[in-house]
Design a protein around this motif. Structure first.
Motif, PDB file in Angstrom:
ATOM      1  N   ASP A   9       0.851  -1.180   0.000  1.00  0.00           N
ATOM      2  CA  ASP A   9       0.000   0.000   0.000  1.00  0.00           C
ATOM      3  C   ASP A   9       0.892   1.237   0.000  1.00  0.00           C
ATOM      4  OD1 ASP A   9      -2.353  -1.503   0.123  1.00  0.00           O
ATOM      5  OD2 ASP A   9      -2.269  -1.590   2.315  1.00  0.00           O
ATOM      6  N   LEU A  10       0.569   2.182  -0.883  1.00  0.00           N
ATOM      7  CA  LEU A  10       1.403   3.364  -1.068  1.00  0.00           C
ATOM      8  C   LEU A  10       0.638   4.649  -0.806  1.00  0.00           C
ATOM      9  CD1 LEU A  10       2.987   2.187  -4.425  1.00  0.00           C
ATOM     10  CD2 LEU A  10       4.056   2.104  -2.162  1.00  0.00           C
ATOM     11  N   ALA A  11       1.369   5.658  -0.336  1.00  0.00           N
ATOM     12  CA  ALA A  11       0.773   6.968  -0.101  1.00  0.00           C
ATOM     13  C   ALA A  11       0.713   7.783  -1.383  1.00  0.00           C
ATOM     14  CB  ALA A  11       1.584   7.725   0.950  1.00  0.00           C
ATOM     15  N   ASP A  12       1.603   7.511  -2.331  1.00  0.00           N
ATOM     16  CA  ASP A  12       1.716   8.340  -3.525  1.00  0.00           C
ATOM     17  C   ASP A  12       2.003   7.465  -4.739  1.00  0.00           C
ATOM     18  OD1 ASP A  12       3.626  10.056  -5.418  1.00  0.00           O
ATOM     19  OD2 ASP A  12       2.304  11.418  -4.320  1.00  0.00           O
ATOM     20  N   ALA A  13       1.398   7.787  -5.863  1.00  0.00           N
ATOM     21  CA  ALA A  13       1.568   6.996  -7.081  1.00  0.00           C
ATOM     22  C   ALA A  13       3.000   7.009  -7.613  1.00  0.00           C
ATOM     23  CB  ALA A  13       0.619   7.507  -8.162  1.00  0.00           C
ATOM     24  N   HIS A  14       3.762   8.036  -7.294  1.00  0.00           N
ATOM     25  CA  HIS A  14       5.144   8.101  -7.762  1.00  0.00           C
ATOM     26  C   HIS A  14       6.012   6.993  -7.155  1.00  0.00           C
ATOM     27  CE1 HIS A  14       3.732  12.236  -8.591  1.00  0.00           C
ATOM     28  NE2 HIS A  14       4.375  11.999  -9.730  1.00  0.00           N
ATOM     29  N   ALA A  15       5.587   6.419  -6.057  1.00  0.00           N
ATOM     30  CA  ALA A  15       6.361   5.371  -5.385  1.00  0.00           C
ATOM     31  C   ALA A  15       6.243   4.021  -6.078  1.00  0.00           C
ATOM     32  CB  ALA A  15       5.919   5.244  -3.934  1.00  0.00           C
ATOM     33  N   VAL A  16       5.287   3.853  -6.972  1.00  0.00           N
ATOM     34  CA  VAL A  16       5.077   2.567  -7.652  1.00  0.00           C
ATOM     35  C   VAL A  16       6.358   2.100  -8.338  1.00  0.00           C
ATOM     36  CG1 VAL A  16       3.827   1.405  -9.513  1.00  0.00           C
ATOM     37  CG2 VAL A  16       2.597   2.882  -7.926  1.00  0.00           C
ATOM     38  N   ALA A  17       7.096   3.010  -8.923  1.00  0.00           N
ATOM     39  CA  ALA A  17       8.319   2.662  -9.649  1.00  0.00           C
ATOM     40  C   ALA A  17       9.405   2.099  -8.732  1.00  0.00           C
ATOM     41  CB  ALA A  17       8.849   3.885 -10.388  1.00  0.00           C
ATOM     42  N   ARG A  18       9.331   2.362  -7.445  1.00  0.00           N
ATOM     43  CA  ARG A  18      10.343   1.877  -6.494  1.00  0.00           C
ATOM     44  C   ARG A  18      10.025   0.496  -5.934  1.00  0.00           C
ATOM     45  NH1 ARG A  18       9.678   7.334  -4.874  1.00  0.00           N
ATOM     46  NH2 ARG A  18       8.662   6.759  -2.907  1.00  0.00           N
ATOM     47  N   VAL A  19       8.880  -0.044  -6.287  1.00  0.00           N
ATOM     48  CA  VAL A  19       8.458  -1.353  -5.783  1.00  0.00           C
ATOM     49  C   VAL A  19       8.674  -2.393  -6.884  1.00  0.00           C
ATOM     50  CG1 VAL A  19       6.522  -2.696  -4.874  1.00  0.00           C
ATOM     51  CG2 VAL A  19       6.744  -0.269  -4.282  1.00  0.00           C
ATOM     52  N   PRO A  20       9.417  -3.461  -6.582  1.00  0.00           N
ATOM     53  CA  PRO A  20       9.658  -4.482  -7.614  1.00  0.00           C
ATOM     54  C   PRO A  20       8.377  -5.241  -7.956  1.00  0.00           C
ATOM     55  CG  PRO A  20      10.455  -5.262  -5.497  1.00  0.00           C
ATOM     56  CD  PRO A  20      10.023  -3.820  -5.302  1.00  0.00           C
ATOM     57  N   GLY A  21       8.330  -5.806  -9.144  1.00  0.00           N
ATOM     58  CA  GLY A  21       7.167  -6.571  -9.594  1.00  0.00           C
ATOM     59  C   GLY A  21       7.080  -7.959  -8.991  1.00  0.00           C
ATOM     60  N   ASP A  22       8.220  -8.450  -8.499  1.00  0.00           N
ATOM     61  CA  ASP A  22       8.217  -9.736  -7.796  1.00  0.00           C
ATOM     62  C   ASP A  22       9.418  -9.803  -6.865  1.00  0.00           C
ATOM     63  OD1 ASP A  22      10.427 -11.713  -8.933  1.00  0.00           O
ATOM     64  OD2 ASP A  22       9.624 -10.591 -10.637  1.00  0.00           O
ATOM     65  N   VAL A  23       9.308 -10.658  -5.857  1.00  0.00           N
ATOM     66  CA  VAL A  23      10.377 -10.906  -4.898  1.00  0.00           C
ATOM     67  C   VAL A  23      10.489 -12.412  -4.746  1.00  0.00           C
ATOM     68  CG1 VAL A  23      11.115 -10.646  -2.496  1.00  0.00           C
ATOM     69  CG2 VAL A  23       9.994  -8.753  -3.661  1.00  0.00           C
ATOM     70  N   ASP A  24      11.645 -12.943  -5.076  1.00  0.00           N
ATOM     71  CA  ASP A  24      11.884 -14.387  -4.968  1.00  0.00           C
ATOM     72  C   ASP A  24      10.803 -15.197  -5.685  1.00  0.00           C
ATOM     73  OD1 ASP A  24      14.163 -13.826  -3.435  1.00  0.00           O
ATOM     74  OD2 ASP A  24      13.034 -13.923  -1.560  1.00  0.00           O
ATOM     75  N   GLY A  25      10.352 -14.692  -6.825  1.00  0.00           N
ATOM     76  CA  GLY A  25       9.349 -15.398  -7.609  1.00  0.00           C
ATOM     77  C   GLY A  25       7.914 -15.180  -7.177  1.00  0.00           C
ATOM     78  N   VAL A  26       7.709 -14.388  -6.142  1.00  0.00           N
ATOM     79  CA  VAL A  26       6.351 -14.081  -5.653  1.00  0.00           C
ATOM     80  C   VAL A  26       5.929 -12.736  -6.229  1.00  0.00           C
ATOM     81  CG1 VAL A  26       4.914 -13.670  -3.623  1.00  0.00           C
ATOM     82  CG2 VAL A  26       6.749 -15.379  -3.535  1.00  0.00           C
ATOM     83  N   ARG A  27       4.770 -12.705  -6.862  1.00  0.00           N
ATOM     84  CA  ARG A  27       4.266 -11.474  -7.475  1.00  0.00           C
ATOM     85  C   ARG A  27       3.972 -10.415  -6.418  1.00  0.00           C
ATOM     86  NH1 ARG A  27      -1.264 -11.811 -10.389  1.00  0.00           N
ATOM     87  NH2 ARG A  27      -1.948  -9.934  -9.377  1.00  0.00           N
TER      88      ARG A  27
END
Length: 71
Positions: free
Chosen positions: A41-59
């Motif tokens: 959960d993010l406070a601002d849409a600009h932060a989406v780019a800093r979150v990876p699409g998966d971690v250790d194969g988990v979406r």
């Protein structure tokens, strides 16, 4: 399909990675399709780019919910 244990491990790793980011207001698990994902959960849409699409194969999925304030 990701099982709950794998998703929990990925959540823990991602929580540590994003702990210093002030725009991350929550990290949890969510059911998607027939398995689990890590939900950020993010406070601002600009932060989406800093979150990876998966971690250790988990979406990883994101949702912009805005700033969280105590009542």
């Amino acid at each position: 399909m990701t099982d709950r244990a794998s998703a929990r491990a990925a959540k823990s790793a991602l929580s540590q990675r994003l702990a210093a980011d002030p725009d991350v207001v929550g990290v949890g698990l969510a059911r998607r399709d027939s398995g689990y994902v890590v939900k950020v959960d993010l406070a601002d849409a600009h932060a989406v780019a800093r979150v990876p699409g998966d971690v250790d194969g988990v979406r990883v999925v994101t949702e912009v919910i805005g700033v969280v304030r105590p009542l």
